[in-house]
Every structure is written in structure tokens, then in C-alpha cells.
Design an enzyme around this catalytic site. Structure first.
Site, short mmCIF file in Angstrom:
data_model
loop_
_atom_site.label_atom_id
_atom_site.label_comp_id
_atom_site.label_asym_id
_atom_site.label_seq_id
_atom_site.Cartn_x
_atom_site.Cartn_y
_atom_site.Cartn_z
N ALA A 3 0.85 -1.18 0.00
CA ALA A 3 0.00 0.00 0.00
C ALA A 3 0.89 1.24 0.00
CB ALA A 3 -0.91 -0.01 1.22
N GLU A 25 4.02 -5.97 7.29
CA GLU A 25 3.33 -4.88 7.98
C GLU A 25 3.82 -4.62 9.41
OE1 GLU A 25 0.27 -5.83 4.73
OE2 GLU A 25 1.87 -6.86 5.84
N GLY A 56 -0.19 -4.81 1.06
CA GLY A 56 -1.49 -4.73 0.40
C GLY A 56 -1.49 -5.40 -0.96
#
Length: 247
Positions: free
Chosen positions: A63, A129, A106
Site C-alpha cells: 500500500a 506490515e 497490500g
């Protein structure tokens, strides 16, 4: 649409959507999420096979960190990426993810939402993450476990370990590995086989695959009952019997 964040090619039986931020390794930002929602609306209204891939040499490296850093608790509750990926997973027709290079964070979670994943030898797929102070909250904590099992999913999510192409294939995370210049041809070959089948039977198969264990075998019977009454079933079976010379 070459300049769009999501470059879309439409064919009668399929749509090819290319994440199109190669200068950012196709990092998924809010505008790309909005484009994915718009594409989902189109495919919900007119079901077709979807092939997802990335521009350049990566699927999606994650992301957009600049946007993620600015998000707060209310954004987490909105499930910005999670809801888009759920919608992709629930599309009526199959979704094929053609993965090259990085599919991280993501990007990995978008890939997990596909029905079928294929890759090149350059693939690196995983969820780092926690190294950025967050969790993989757009599907990895349940989809990855369903795909590869709890042990490997726990290791990947807790350590940030990314799998290469051979490891991903051995774990069942991707079904095949192809050279980069053959990746899209392989994706289209899969789409061709799906497109040769009855679209309603494909949609019902996907519905049954997504259904919870406690709904089987009832849901299978309900879906099969509809197909048993369909003219397409009669046409295809009659054609088969005539072709094979059976009464």
C-alpha cells in the site's frame, strides 16, 4: 486508459486490469482502490473473468506508505483496502492474479483475494506490515491461513518472511510459475479454459467454493438444482453424447 492508475482492457469474456503506478512499484493508493471499486461495479453488473496484473516488473509492492502514515483509527474502522479486496473476492466470475516481482503488504492481500494465482520466478510475496507498526488487516490474517495453512501463515505474518516463487508454488500459494514474457499468455490460457465452460456453472462453482463448510452439501444441491433445469446443461450434454456416439 494507459495513463490511468488502473489500466483496463475489456474483451467479451474477460477484463484485464493492470495496476499502473510502475514508478511507485504499483503501490496501492486510495485512488487505485476507488478504481478497483468502479471495476467491481462493472463486473458485478456484467460478469466476466478478471485478470489482475501489474505494470512494469512488479505486481504491487504494498500500500502507499505516505497515505498509510496519515491514516488514523477511523480509517482503520472503514476498512479502506479490506472492503475493496472483499468485493474482488466476491465477484461472480473467477479472478486470476498474474504476479511478477514484488507482491507485498497490500499487494499480497490483493493477490490472496484472487481465485487463481500464477507467478514468474521473480516473485516475492509476503506481509511485512508489523515492521511498519501495523498488521496485515486487508485479508491476510484469514485468507493466507486458508490458502497455506496456519503454520506457514503464522510464520509469514509474524516474521515478515516473503516467499519466492518456488516456495509459493510448493505451499499452494501460486499454482504455476512462468517466465515473465509468458506470464500473460499463461493467464489467458487459464481464462480460455474457464470461458469454454458454462458461465453459470462457473459462477455456481465459485459460490460453492466460497461457502462455509456448514452450508455443504445443502448449497451444492441448491446450485445444482438450478443447473439441472438450465437449457445450457441440456445443450452441452446432448452435444457431448452426439459427439461421442452415445445414445
Amino acid at each position: 486508459m494507459d495513463d490511468a492508475l488502473l489500466a483496463v482492457e475489456r474483451r467479451p469474456d474477460r477484463v484485464i486490469a493492470r495496476l499502473n503506478r510502475p514508478h511507485k512499484r504499483n503501490a496501492i493508493d486510495r485512488e487505485m482502490i476507488d478504481a478497483l471499486h468502479a471495476l467491481c461495479a462493472e463486473l458485478e453488473a456484467e460478469p466476466r473473468i478478471l485478470i489482475l496484473t501489474g505494470a512494469g516488473e512488479d505486481f504491487a509492492a504494498g500500500a502507499d506508505i505516505t497515505q498509510l502514515r496519515a491514516r488514523r483509527a477511523e480509517d482503520a474502522h472503514r476498512g479502506i483496502n479490506a472492503n475493496a479486496f472483499i468485493r474482488i473476492r466476491e465477484l461472480p466470475m473467477p479472478v486470476i492474479a498474474a504476479l511478477d516481482g514484488y507482491a507485498l503488504g497490500g499487494g499480497a492481500e490483493l493477490a490472496y483475494a484472487a481465485d487463481i494465482r500464477i507467478a514468474t520466478p521473480r516473485l516475492k510475496i509476503g506481509n511485512p506490515e508489523p515492521t511498519l507498526g501495523i498488521i496485515a488487516a486487508a485479508g491476510a490474517t484469514w485468507r493466507l491461513r486458508e490458502i497455506v495453512g496456519e503454520g506457514l501463515a503464522s510464520e509469514m505474518l509474524l516474521t515478515g518472511r516473503a516467499l519466492g516463487a518456488d516456495e509459493a508454488r510448493a505451499a499452494g500459494l501460486v499454482s504455476s510459475v512462468h517466465q515473465p514474457d509468458e506470464l500473460m499468455s499463461a493467464a489467458h490460457a487459464i481464462a480460455d479454459r474457464i470461458a469454454a465452460a458454462d458461465p453459470l456453472a462457473i459462477q455456481h462453482t465459485k459460490t460453492a467454493l466460497r461457502a462455509g463448510r456448514d452450508t455443504h452439501p445443502v448449497i451444492d444441491g441448491e446450485l445444482q438444482a438450478e443447473l439441472f433445469e438450465s437449457p445450457e446443461k441440456m445443450r452441452r450434454m446432448t452435444q457431448f453424447l452426439e459427439r461421442t456416439g452415445r445414445p
